[in-house]
Design an enzyme around this catalytic site. Sequence first.
Site, short mmCIF file in Angstrom:
data_model
loop_
_atom_site.label_atom_id
_atom_site.label_comp_id
_atom_site.label_asym_id
_atom_site.label_seq_id
_atom_site.Cartn_x
_atom_site.Cartn_y
_atom_site.Cartn_z
NE ARG A 47 -2.78 0.47 3.22
CZ ARG A 47 -2.02 0.59 4.49
NH1 ARG A 47 -1.36 1.90 4.76
NH2 ARG A 47 -1.93 -0.07 5.34
CE1 TYR A 99 -17.66 11.16 -15.13
CE2 TYR A 99 -17.12 10.82 -12.58
CZ TYR A 99 -17.55 10.20 -13.74
OH TYR A 99 -17.92 9.13 -13.69
CG ASP A 171 -10.75 15.90 -14.20
OD1 ASP A 171 -9.97 15.26 -15.03
OD2 ASP A 171 -11.72 15.28 -13.77
CE LYS A 196 -14.14 7.68 -17.95
NZ LYS A 196 -14.26 9.22 -17.17
#
Length: 383
Positions: A47, A99, A171, A196
């Site tokens: 992690r 978004y 973004d 994307k």
Amino acid sequence: MTGFNTQVVHGQAINDNQTGAINVPIYNSSTYQYRSLQASVRWDYARSGNPTREFLEKQIAQLEQGACGFAFSSGMAAIHAVLAIFKPGDHLIVGDQIYGGTYRLLDQYFKEREISFTSVDPRDLTAIKAAIQPNTKAIYFEPISNPLLRVTSVKQVSQLARQAGLLTIVDNTFLTPYLQKPLMLGADIVVHSATKYLSGHSDVIAGLVVTKTAELGKKIYFIQNALGGVLSPQDASLVRRGIQTLALRLDRQMENVAALIKFLQPLPQIACLHYPGLPNSEDYQVAVAECHGFGGVFSFELAPNVDAAEFVNHLQLFKLAVSLGAVESLAELPYEMSHAELPVAERLAAGITPQLIRLAVGIEEAADLKADLKQALVVAIND
Ligand SMILES: *Cc1c(COP(=O)(O)O)cnc(C)c1O
């Protein structure tokens, strides 16, 4: 400094490869051995750090020309991590066309945790100035809005933000560092849904963050390790591979967009087209000044005599699906799909009408894509 096309292919070595393998191995190890209790260890627990993930994190930091990169299990996990650097009592200014998932996170999660926000059209500098409060800490926006592809100047907004002592968070999902590098235009933090364009094949959910400074990087690293929404080594490897063809794919996608717009523009069934590369688009000047291209997404309004549902239902090559940026072409009706959660009045006020179609163009043959649109338009005309 090598060129972008070379950088996407090679990335930056992490110097952990003892076999000479051309690609960074997928390290399926959650924990790492200490040579001795006293020995310092580069890796201890996955992690906190994993070599496959770190390759991708360096790769995106290099492409965005930032100090530090971080990979998360989704775009939303990345955005959550960035917003988690703020504290109760802080105020944010956010773009009014962000978004939907980001809006939901702010409105239904962070607001309850006493981080307030004001939505403004980020193209309107006067509105941004008017929204600044004594506790405002940052402005967050998308330089190309979805689905109407309106363009905001990252340069102007970040200049205003710096003068007011605010961070600028961008973004960059719709443009990617191939078409725009927000940090070079003055932004402080870039986030991506790597789901994307960066991964590019509709086969992974992933998010990335890049910070301009190491100091901001420390804050994001703390959150990444503390909250733990990290990207798996398998998915990090998929995104790494996707990035290698990012420029090639976008070049083809943008060629296809140009061909499709040329085909659609003169048709009586098309009422209007939205793409920043169109010289008559309202933000053309800003787009040309700050972007090296305008991406593979465009939208258009069908004339009143075309049935939008019939049109999308009869597309064959274009798949009816949300998302974007992948090798295959997708079509969607924002009013019914990606933006359906917005109240009707807000949808209409934002220009998202029931006749609006969004295409996310892939890398297929332009002639086949054209033929598909053409046959669906013929079927969808109401006589
Ligand atoms: C898809 C998307 C997100 C969310 O990313 P996920 O990978 O789906 O979590 C955030 N911002 C933009 C602009 C997006 O298109």
